[in-house]
Write a protein that holds these residues in place. Structure first.
Motif, PDB file in Angstrom:
ATOM      1  N   CYS A 372       0.823  -1.223   0.000  1.00 52.18           N
ATOM      2  CA  CYS A 372       0.000   0.000   0.000  1.00 52.18           C
ATOM      3  C   CYS A 372       0.855   1.271   0.000  1.00 52.18           C
ATOM      4  CB  CYS A 372      -0.913   0.000   1.235  1.00 52.18           C
ATOM      5  SG  CYS A 372      -2.661  -0.150   0.822  1.00 52.18           S
ATOM      6  N   ILE A 373       1.984   1.240  -0.701  1.00 51.79           N
ATOM      7  CA  ILE A 373       2.950   2.339  -0.554  1.00 51.79           C
ATOM      8  C   ILE A 373       2.594   3.597  -1.335  1.00 51.79           C
ATOM      9  CG2 ILE A 373       4.889   0.841   0.024  1.00 51.79           C
ATOM     10  CD1 ILE A 373       5.795   1.054  -2.891  1.00 51.79           C
ATOM     11  N   THR A 374       1.483   3.593  -2.075  1.00 62.40           N
ATOM     12  CA  THR A 374       1.069   4.832  -2.748  1.00 62.40           C
ATOM     13  C   THR A 374       0.160   5.686  -1.875  1.00 62.40           C
ATOM     14  OG1 THR A 374      -0.805   3.706  -3.773  1.00 62.40           O
ATOM     15  CG2 THR A 374       1.256   3.763  -5.025  1.00 62.40           C
ATOM     16  N   ILE A 375      -0.079   5.245  -0.661  1.00 65.07           N
ATOM     17  CA  ILE A 375      -1.080   5.901   0.184  1.00 65.07           C
ATOM     18  C   ILE A 375      -0.690   7.330   0.553  1.00 65.07           C
ATOM     19  CG2 ILE A 375      -0.208   5.180   2.446  1.00 65.07           C
ATOM     20  CD1 ILE A 375      -3.862   4.903   1.264  1.00 65.07           C
ATOM     21  N   THR A 376       0.603   7.634   0.542  1.00 62.96           N
ATOM     22  CA  THR A 376       1.043   9.007   0.841  1.00 62.96           C
ATOM     23  C   THR A 376       0.411   9.995  -0.122  1.00 62.96           C
ATOM     24  OG1 THR A 376       3.167   8.215   1.662  1.00 62.96           O
ATOM     25  CG2 THR A 376       3.042  10.525   1.059  1.00 62.96           C
ATOM     26  N   GLU A 377       0.316   9.596  -1.404  1.00 63.51           N
ATOM     27  CA  GLU A 377      -0.268  10.508  -2.389  1.00 63.51           C
ATOM     28  C   GLU A 377      -1.756  10.719  -2.145  1.00 63.51           C
ATOM     29  OE1 GLU A 377      -0.920  13.247  -5.094  1.00 63.51           O
ATOM     30  OE2 GLU A 377       1.041  12.610  -4.354  1.00 63.51           O
ATOM     31  N   LEU A 378      -2.446   9.729  -1.578  1.00 63.55           N
ATOM     32  CA  LEU A 378      -3.855   9.953  -1.219  1.00 63.55           C
ATOM     33  C   LEU A 378      -3.954  11.078  -0.200  1.00 63.55           C
ATOM     34  CD1 LEU A 378      -6.859   9.271  -1.254  1.00 63.55           C
ATOM     35  CD2 LEU A 378      -6.409   7.534   0.506  1.00 63.55           C
ATOM     36  N   ALA A 379      -3.098  11.044   0.813  1.00 67.65           N
ATOM     37  CA  ALA A 379      -3.129  12.118   1.816  1.00 67.65           C
ATOM     38  C   ALA A 379      -2.839  13.465   1.168  1.00 67.65           C
ATOM     39  CB  ALA A 379      -2.118  11.815   2.913  1.00 67.65           C
ATOM     40  N   ASP A 380      -1.829  13.511   0.298  1.00 69.30           N
ATOM     41  CA  ASP A 380      -1.502  14.775  -0.379  1.00 69.30           C
ATOM     42  C   ASP A 380      -2.666  15.253  -1.242  1.00 69.30           C
ATOM     43  OD1 ASP A 380       0.980  14.646   0.757  1.00 69.30           O
ATOM     44  OD2 ASP A 380       2.045  14.037  -1.061  1.00 69.30           O
ATOM     45  N   THR A 381      -3.302  14.317  -1.948  1.00 71.36           N
ATOM     46  CA  THR A 381      -4.418  14.681  -2.815  1.00 71.36           C
ATOM     47  C   THR A 381      -5.580  15.255  -2.006  1.00 71.36           C
ATOM     48  OG1 THR A 381      -3.806  13.005  -4.453  1.00 71.36           O
ATOM     49  CG2 THR A 381      -6.094  13.775  -4.478  1.00 71.36           C
ATOM     50  N   LEU A 382      -5.850  14.678  -0.847  1.00 73.87           N
ATOM     51  CA  LEU A 382      -6.935  15.185   0.001  1.00 73.87           C
ATOM     52  C   LEU A 382      -6.658  16.600   0.487  1.00 73.87           C
ATOM     53  CD1 LEU A 382      -7.822  12.015   2.119  1.00 73.87           C
ATOM     54  CD2 LEU A 382      -8.970  12.906   0.065  1.00 73.87           C
ATOM     55  N   VAL A 383      -5.406  16.907   0.761  1.00 79.47           N
ATOM     56  CA  VAL A 383      -5.059  18.278   1.151  1.00 79.47           C
ATOM     57  C   VAL A 383      -5.344  19.229  -0.003  1.00 79.47           C
ATOM     58  CG1 VAL A 383      -3.154  19.808   1.783  1.00 79.47           C
ATOM     59  CG2 VAL A 383      -3.340  17.547   2.838  1.00 79.47           C
ATOM     60  N   ARG A 384      -4.963  18.813  -1.239  1.00 80.12           N
ATOM     61  CA  ARG A 384      -5.113  19.702  -2.388  1.00 80.12           C
ATOM     62  C   ARG A 384      -6.562  19.814  -2.854  1.00 80.12           C
ATOM     63  NH1 ARG A 384      -0.319  16.893  -4.045  1.00 80.12           N
ATOM     64  NH2 ARG A 384      -1.592  15.539  -5.395  1.00 80.12           N
ATOM     65  N   THR A 385      -7.304  18.691  -2.851  1.00 82.74           N
ATOM     66  CA  THR A 385      -8.644  18.707  -3.462  1.00 82.74           C
ATOM     67  C   THR A 385      -9.779  18.857  -2.455  1.00 82.74           C
ATOM     68  OG1 THR A 385      -8.845  16.289  -3.387  1.00 82.74           O
ATOM     69  CG2 THR A 385      -7.822  17.256  -5.354  1.00 82.74           C
ATOM     70  N   ALA A 437     -11.220   9.067  -9.672  1.00 84.87           N
ATOM     71  CA  ALA A 437     -10.167   9.988  -9.237  1.00 84.87           C
ATOM     72  C   ALA A 437      -9.359   9.373  -8.090  1.00 84.87           C
ATOM     73  CB  ALA A 437     -10.777  11.309  -8.816  1.00 84.87           C
ATOM     74  N   PHE A 438     -10.064   8.621  -7.225  1.00 85.96           N
ATOM     75  CA  PHE A 438      -9.365   7.935  -6.143  1.00 85.96           C
ATOM     76  C   PHE A 438      -8.374   6.915  -6.707  1.00 85.96           C
ATOM     77  CE2 PHE A 438      -8.973   4.110  -3.563  1.00 85.96           C
ATOM     78  CZ  PHE A 438      -8.573   4.610  -2.337  1.00 85.96           C
ATOM     79  N   ALA A 439      -8.815   6.110  -7.680  1.00 86.33           N
ATOM     80  CA  ALA A 439      -7.944   5.079  -8.251  1.00 86.33           C
ATOM     81  C   ALA A 439      -6.712   5.701  -8.917  1.00 86.33           C
ATOM     82  CB  ALA A 439      -8.721   4.235  -9.257  1.00 86.33           C
ATOM     83  N   GLU A 440      -6.919   6.835  -9.581  1.00 90.46           N
ATOM     84  CA  GLU A 440      -5.772   7.499 -10.204  1.00 90.46           C
ATOM     85  C   GLU A 440      -4.812   8.037  -9.135  1.00 90.46           C
ATOM     86  OE1 GLU A 440      -4.686  11.051 -13.376  1.00 90.46           O
ATOM     87  OE2 GLU A 440      -6.612  11.085 -12.318  1.00 90.46           O
ATOM     88  N   ALA A 441      -5.356   8.614  -8.085  1.00 89.59           N
ATOM     89  CA  ALA A 441      -4.515   9.227  -7.046  1.00 89.59           C
ATOM     90  C   ALA A 441      -3.616   8.217  -6.369  1.00 89.59           C
ATOM     91  CB  ALA A 441      -5.396   9.926  -6.010  1.00 89.59           C
ATOM     92  N   VAL A 442      -4.098   6.970  -6.250  1.00 91.07           N
ATOM     93  CA  VAL A 442      -3.300   5.963  -5.542  1.00 91.07           C
ATOM     94  C   VAL A 442      -2.567   5.013  -6.491  1.00 91.07           C
ATOM     95  CG1 VAL A 442      -4.744   6.069  -3.472  1.00 91.07           C
ATOM     96  CG2 VAL A 442      -5.292   4.417  -5.285  1.00 91.07           C
ATOM     97  N   SER A 443      -2.528   5.336  -7.776  1.00 87.56           N
ATOM     98  CA  SER A 443      -1.769   4.504  -8.705  1.00 87.56           C
ATOM     99  C   SER A 443      -0.289   4.868  -8.619  1.00 87.56           C
ATOM    100  CB  SER A 443      -2.260   4.702 -10.139  1.00 87.56           C
ATOM    101  OG  SER A 443      -1.871   5.972 -10.628  1.00 87.56           O
ATOM    102  N   PRO A 444       0.614   3.889  -8.759  1.00 88.28           N
ATOM    103  CA  PRO A 444       2.045   4.198  -8.679  1.00 88.28           C
ATOM    104  C   PRO A 444       2.515   5.095  -9.813  1.00 88.28           C
ATOM    105  CG  PRO A 444       1.694   1.899  -9.298  1.00 88.28           C
ATOM    106  CD  PRO A 444       0.364   2.445  -8.896  1.00 88.28           C
ATOM    107  N   GLU A 445       1.915   4.959 -10.996  1.00 90.04           N
ATOM    108  CA  GLU A 445       2.300   5.814 -12.112  1.00 90.04           C
ATOM    109  C   GLU A 445       2.012   7.290 -11.803  1.00 90.04           C
ATOM    110  OE1 GLU A 445       1.649   1.699 -13.432  1.00 90.04           O
ATOM    111  OE2 GLU A 445       0.381   3.128 -12.339  1.00 90.04           O
TER     112      GLU A 445
END
Length: 505
Positions: A372-385, A437-445
């Motif tokens: 689950c190592i892409t989860i950091t970007e979910l947190a960042d995305t929630l701050v931005r969006t 949008a959630f699936a994209e935010a947590v994708s490694p790419e």
């Protein structure tokens, strides 16, 4: 015997004591004939040319000495010599041979204005420079190989680890670029140490230079040095050229050892994100299934051996007096030379292995899913969006990760439902982020693509970084080529000046 007896009056011993001969003098003589014959030859010739050019020696006298030196070079093969104790060392062997070939009045005149002290440290520098240059060239070759691999794999996903645990996705090219930066800094430290090797001690004599009008700069130039080392006491006492040289060498292999350790872990069956091809794999004598990438183990222990051999030089010098001493001379230098032998093997092998490595994308994808190592970007995305604080966003992301890992799920596919639940709990409302949008935010790419900051793994940032590394490497190659050309020119100039002197009447 009374206390008034003078032991010198009764001393009938003859130099050398047979045990001293075998334990000290023979190894020193053998080391000189192995490593320093060319250096002795160059020093004798350059010093003689200078003595003639300054008028310290009459040109005719210098010509006779030059011809005698040429005869010695033609008639004596140092490799075939066996130490017999009739002379103290290689220096006195040449002195004895000159004495056989010169008129009595010319004997010893070559040694005008010099000492074995300045000769020795000049010899050590002359011996170190080509070893040092070969090592630096091999490090640049390794950097070239690493750059090629980083370019090839700049978009290839891997798992990056912190504290031995999966942390975030990045690319193999980004990881390698970090290692390349260290290699370039290590090369720069080699260059800085090499600058100390490029200062000549000749003319310092024993300690204080000489009353003769020596031209130290001329001798330095003829020997291929950039300039003379200024303080004559420092020429024979400082030896920081040795400590700087081996400190720089030690750091190269200390740092490479960390990269090699990652290769060992990442090729292990349990991680498996790097594949080692068959050409670098040995089999078990009993277990048919085993693929052992043992070249990596050899890289690790050879790098450690090199580091330890380089460290010997610093340890020997520690707490020695600030003066000329044997602690930093013949046998100590010979021990240090071994660091270059093993170091070159490491650099050659690693430069061959790196381009052969391949990332196992299936294992990387599975390790990303499980961790689950892409989860950091979910947190960042929630701050931005969503306008949340990072701490609230972090708590939501942590709940999502725990739920997905517990279910052995896939974050982009299985994470949205636990995300909505966690979001409602912590934010008190429904999220604006939909499932796509959630699936994209947590994708490694996506994780990599949005990190276009300076030094990040984003495509533009990484492409720019690699271009910068190539520029730095090209500049280093040009500087090394210029130094080699200068030294080759000096070598030819010395040959010409000595040949001209041999023709003196």
């Amino acid at each position: 015997m009374t206390t008034h007896d003078d032991p010198r009056a009764r001393d009938a011993s003859v130099f050398p004591d047979p045990v001293y001969k075998e334990t000290v003098l023979r190894p020193l003589f053998d080391g000189a004939k192995t490593h320093h014959v060319a250096g002795f030859r160059a020093i004798d010739r350059a010093h003689l040319v200078m003595l003639a050019e300054t008028g310290i020696l009459p040109r005719a006298t210098a010509g006779r000495i030059a011809r005698a030196l040429a005869e010695i070079d033609a008639e004596i093969d140092p490799a075939g010599l066996s130490y017999d104790g009739t002379v103290e060392d290689f220096f006195f062997l040449i002195e004895a041979e000159l004495k056989k070939r010169l008129p009595a009045d010319d004997t010893g005149r070559l040694h005008t204005g010099r000492s074995r002290n300045d000769i020795d440290h000049t010899l050590f520098k002359l011996a170190l420079k080509p070893k040092f240059d070969r090592l630096a060239a091999k490090l640049r070759a390794l950097i070239t190989a690493a750059l090629g691999l980083a370019e090839r794999e700049k978009a290839t996903l891997i798992v990056a680890y912190t504290h031995g645990q999966p942390a975030q996705p990045t690319t193999f090219g980004h990881y390698l670029s970090a290692a390349i930066e260290v290699m370039l800094r290590d090369h720069e430290r080699l260059v800085q140490a090499r600058a100390l090797l490029d200062l000549s001690p000749m003319g310092a004599a024993a300690i204080t230079t000489s009353g003769f009008p020596l031209d130290r700069a001329r001798v330095a130039h003829l020997l291929g040095f950039a300039a003379p080392l200024q303080n004559s006491y420092g020429c024979i006492a400082a030896i920081d050229y040795a400590t700087a040289t081996y400190s720089a060498v030690e750091l190269v292999f200390l740092h490479l050892g960390r990269l090699i350790q990652d290769l060992q872990v990442w090729t292990a069956f349990e991680v498996g994100q790097l594949y080692v091809p068959n050409a670098f794999v040995q089999i078990s004598s009993i277990m048919p299934q085993k693929r052992n990438p043992v070249p990596i183990e050899h890289l690790r222990h050879l790098a450690s051996q090199t580091m330890a051999r380089a460290r010997i030089m610093r340890d020997i010098v520690h707490n020695t007096p600030f003066t000329d001493m044997n602690d930093a001379e013949g046998e100590t230098n010979e021990a240090g030379y071994q660091a270059f032998a093993t170091g070159e093997r490491v650099l050659d092998l690693l430069a061959a292995l790196l381009p052969a490595l391949q990332v196992d994308g299936r294992r990387v994808a599975e390790n990303i899913r499980r961790s689950c190592i892409t989860i950091t970007e979910l947190a960042d995305t929630l701050v931005r969006t969503e306008g949340l604080s990072f701490r609230t966003a972090h708590e939501i992301a942590a709940d999502v990760a725990r739920a997905v890992v517990a279910a052995d799920g896939d974050l982009p596919r299985d994470g949205y439902a636990p995300f909505r639940s966690a979001f409602r709990q912590h934010a008190g409302r429904e999220p604006q982020l939909n499932e796509a949008a959630f699936a994209e935010a947590v994708s490694p790419e996506h994780f990599v693509a949005v990190r276009e900051r300076f030094g990040g793994p984003g495509p533009q940032a990484l492409t720019s970084a690699i271009a910068g590394y190539r520029g730095a490497l090209a500049a280093a190659e040009l500087a090394a080529t210029a130094t080699a050309a200068r030294e080759a020119s000096a070598h030819h100039e010395l040959d010409a000046a000595f040949a001209d002197l041999m023709g003196a009447a």
